[in-house]
Design a protein around this motif. Sequence first.
Motif, short mmCIF file in Angstrom:
data_model
loop_
_atom_site.label_atom_id
_atom_site.label_comp_id
_atom_site.label_asym_id
_atom_site.label_seq_id
_atom_site.Cartn_x
_atom_site.Cartn_y
_atom_site.Cartn_z
N GLY A 137 -46.12 69.37 14.02
CA GLY A 137 -44.68 70.09 12.75
C GLY A 137 -43.79 69.20 13.85
O GLY A 137 -44.53 68.50 15.09
N TYR A 138 -42.61 70.15 14.35
CA TYR A 138 -41.17 70.05 15.45
C TYR A 138 -41.28 70.05 16.03
O TYR A 138 -42.09 71.39 16.57
CB TYR A 138 -40.46 70.09 14.67
CG TYR A 138 -38.71 69.61 15.57
CD1 TYR A 138 -38.58 67.87 15.58
CD2 TYR A 138 -37.97 70.74 16.31
CE1 TYR A 138 -37.37 68.34 16.49
CE2 TYR A 138 -37.39 70.55 16.85
CZ TYR A 138 -36.95 69.62 16.96
OH TYR A 138 -35.76 69.36 18.07
N GLY A 139 -41.40 69.65 17.98
CA GLY A 139 -41.51 70.88 18.96
C GLY A 139 -40.14 70.12 19.52
O GLY A 139 -40.03 69.27 19.51
N ASN A 140 -39.63 71.77 20.62
CA ASN A 140 -38.51 71.28 21.21
C ASN A 140 -38.35 71.59 22.63
O ASN A 140 -38.63 72.58 22.72
CB ASN A 140 -37.12 71.16 20.19
CG ASN A 140 -35.91 70.92 20.90
OD1 ASN A 140 -35.53 69.97 21.76
ND2 ASN A 140 -35.03 71.97 20.70
N LYS A 141 -37.83 70.49 23.44
CA LYS A 141 -38.73 71.28 25.70
C LYS A 141 -39.84 71.18 25.92
O LYS A 141 -40.93 71.04 26.72
CB LYS A 141 -37.35 71.51 25.32
CG LYS A 141 -36.15 70.84 25.30
CD LYS A 141 -34.59 71.96 26.45
CE LYS A 141 -34.20 71.51 26.61
NZ LYS A 141 -33.94 70.86 24.23
N LYS A 142 -40.75 72.06 24.91
CA LYS A 142 -42.04 72.57 25.13
C LYS A 142 -43.38 72.17 24.86
O LYS A 142 -43.12 71.21 23.67
CB LYS A 142 -42.34 74.04 24.06
CG LYS A 142 -41.44 75.30 24.74
CD LYS A 142 -41.52 76.64 23.86
CE LYS A 142 -40.77 77.04 23.95
NZ LYS A 142 -40.48 77.84 23.03
N ILE A 143 -43.91 71.62 26.19
CA ILE A 143 -45.03 71.01 25.80
C ILE A 143 -46.87 71.32 25.65
O ILE A 143 -46.60 71.83 26.38
CB ILE A 143 -45.22 69.52 26.10
CG1 ILE A 143 -43.69 68.73 26.10
CG2 ILE A 143 -46.40 68.32 25.77
CD1 ILE A 143 -43.40 67.25 27.69
N GLY A 144 -46.69 71.52 24.56
CA GLY A 144 -48.53 72.10 24.47
C GLY A 144 -48.60 73.62 24.62
O GLY A 144 -47.04 73.95 24.47
N PRO A 145 -49.52 74.61 24.44
CA PRO A 145 -49.61 75.89 24.47
C PRO A 145 -49.12 76.84 26.18
O PRO A 145 -49.36 77.51 26.06
CB PRO A 145 -51.01 76.37 23.77
CG PRO A 145 -51.78 75.27 24.72
CD PRO A 145 -50.54 73.94 24.60
N ASN A 146 -48.93 75.82 26.67
CA ASN A 146 -49.53 77.04 28.50
C ASN A 146 -47.90 76.31 28.72
O ASN A 146 -48.23 76.25 30.33
CB ASN A 146 -50.41 76.44 28.73
CG ASN A 146 -52.05 76.07 28.17
OD1 ASN A 146 -51.83 77.57 27.47
ND2 ASN A 146 -52.81 75.20 27.89
N GLY A 147 -46.51 76.61 28.96
CA GLY A 147 -45.82 76.20 29.71
C GLY A 147 -44.91 74.82 29.98
O GLY A 147 -44.05 75.17 31.02
N ASP A 148 -45.43 74.42 29.44
CA ASP A 148 -45.08 72.66 30.01
C ASP A 148 -43.50 72.85 29.09
O ASP A 148 -44.04 72.76 28.13
CB ASP A 148 -46.11 71.74 29.78
CG ASP A 148 -47.32 71.51 30.37
OD1 ASP A 148 -46.85 72.18 32.15
OD2 ASP A 148 -48.06 71.74 30.98
N VAL A 149 -42.57 72.13 29.91
CA VAL A 149 -40.86 71.59 29.03
C VAL A 149 -41.08 70.13 29.77
O VAL A 149 -41.46 69.80 30.71
CB VAL A 149 -40.67 72.34 29.52
CG1 VAL A 149 -41.17 74.31 28.99
CG2 VAL A 149 -40.47 73.33 31.10
N GLY A 150 -40.68 70.00 29.17
CA GLY A 150 -39.65 68.48 29.33
C GLY A 150 -38.52 67.82 28.39
O GLY A 150 -38.19 68.85 27.59
N TRP A 151 -37.21 67.21 28.63
CA TRP A 151 -36.48 66.80 28.38
C TRP A 151 -36.89 66.18 26.70
O TRP A 151 -36.08 65.00 27.03
CB TRP A 151 -35.91 65.76 29.33
CG TRP A 151 -33.87 65.93 28.59
CD1 TRP A 151 -33.55 64.73 28.02
CD2 TRP A 151 -32.72 67.52 28.40
NE1 TRP A 151 -31.61 65.06 27.68
CE2 TRP A 151 -31.49 66.79 28.49
CE3 TRP A 151 -33.30 68.35 28.55
CZ2 TRP A 151 -30.65 67.01 27.60
CZ3 TRP A 151 -32.00 69.46 28.86
CH2 TRP A 151 -30.95 67.86 27.95
N VAL A 152 -37.12 66.06 25.76
CA VAL A 152 -37.96 66.01 25.17
C VAL A 152 -38.01 66.62 23.68
O VAL A 152 -38.53 67.83 23.79
CB VAL A 152 -39.94 64.79 24.90
CG1 VAL A 152 -40.38 66.32 25.42
CG2 VAL A 152 -39.72 64.54 24.18
N GLU A 153 -37.65 65.65 22.52
CA GLU A 153 -38.67 66.60 21.17
C GLU A 153 -39.12 65.95 20.46
O GLU A 153 -38.96 64.65 20.79
CB GLU A 153 -36.39 67.22 20.06
CG GLU A 153 -36.08 65.92 20.23
CD GLU A 153 -34.81 66.40 19.07
OE1 GLU A 153 -34.90 66.91 18.93
OE2 GLU A 153 -33.83 65.20 18.99
#
Length: 337
Positions: free
Chosen positions: A95-111
Amino acid sequence: MVVLSRQVVNEQLSSIIKNYKSPSSFFPCNIPLIDISNPESKNQLVKACEEFGFFKVVNHGVPMEFITKLELEATKFFSSPMSQKEKTGPLDPFGYGNKKIGPNGDVGWVEYILLSTNSEFNYQKFASILGVNPKDIRDAVNDYVLAMKKMACEILEMLAEGLKIHPKNVFSKLLMDEKSDSLFRLNHYPPCPDEFQEYNGRNLIGFGEHTDPQIISLLRSNNTSGLQISLVDGHWISVPPDQNSFFINVGDSLQVMTNGRFKSVKHRVLANSVKSRLSMIYFGGPPLSEKIAPLASLLIKGDQDSLYKEFTWFEYKNSAYKSRLSDNRLALFEKVV
Ligand SMILES: C=C1C[C@]23C[C@H]1CC[C@H]2[C@@]12CCC[C@@](C)(C(=O)O1)[C@H]2[C@@H]3C(=O)O
Ligand SMILES: O=C(O)CCC(=O)C(=O)O
Ligand SMILES: [Fe+2]
């Protein structure tokens, strides 16, 4: 993107920055360029997978129409209001994701949008929320993904031939299998405002460093820079964007199947302050039940032992989803000598 309050943005940014580890240095380097319409390029392909685990492909034969159509649909999607985009999520895991990457707390400037190429993702729901013709987006993804699968299989067959492995479909049959666990992802990196770019005097991370767990990944982006690959010596090099070519990287599973001869390349994306980056990535993976192990013919020839413990793709994927983005996921499966 929807305008977020400064406090929310600052919280997200400090989290992204906290995860930023290595300094960014830019080394001029020639990324292997391969014309896959030329059957003679098999050896070049093998060399690129051994030295970099990464190369650029020209004369790929993918109709430009497929690319532009999907780019248009993706742009429409990402420019719709956040409230609408969020209705297509949450990631479960597609589906759609925003800033969160994967289920373990990774984040990025991305959707992004993450899809399985097999499962019956609910395009209808997706499209009706957007108010676009469901058939448009479904057809655009299907045409594109089919073309990616074809190209991935061609490359994998050339690689098998280059390695002198018989039959030449040893790798490609895993993607052709109707149970192949392949994924497709559309990433959108909105321009990152200057005041945030200069936060800490560093570049912001769009997508943190990682290797792809699958067999092979095929990436196409618009003409915005950001992608970097890591060389064996740990230096990062920026990959000049080229919207008419494809960038291919070796995944962890192919590294294992070649007993470490091919390298699963570490890569990341830096946010751009001016232009948005749109990338489309096909991740070719094996069926869940597939045993991932070095090919017997490669071991016999080199009279070598397997560097890895035996595991199935199911086991590897489960373990990957418990890891952080930058973890060395294969380390758990290496044999201790
Ligand atoms: C922390 C994460 C996030 C993961 C899973 C796990 C480790 C590696 C990440 C990726 C990297 C390659 C594409 C993807 C789809 C994949 O298969 O592995 C990503 C996935 C996700 O973005 O969900
Ligand atoms: O978006 C990109 O250009 C690369 C992202 C990536 O490496 C990934 O999604 O696995
Ligand atoms: Fe990746």
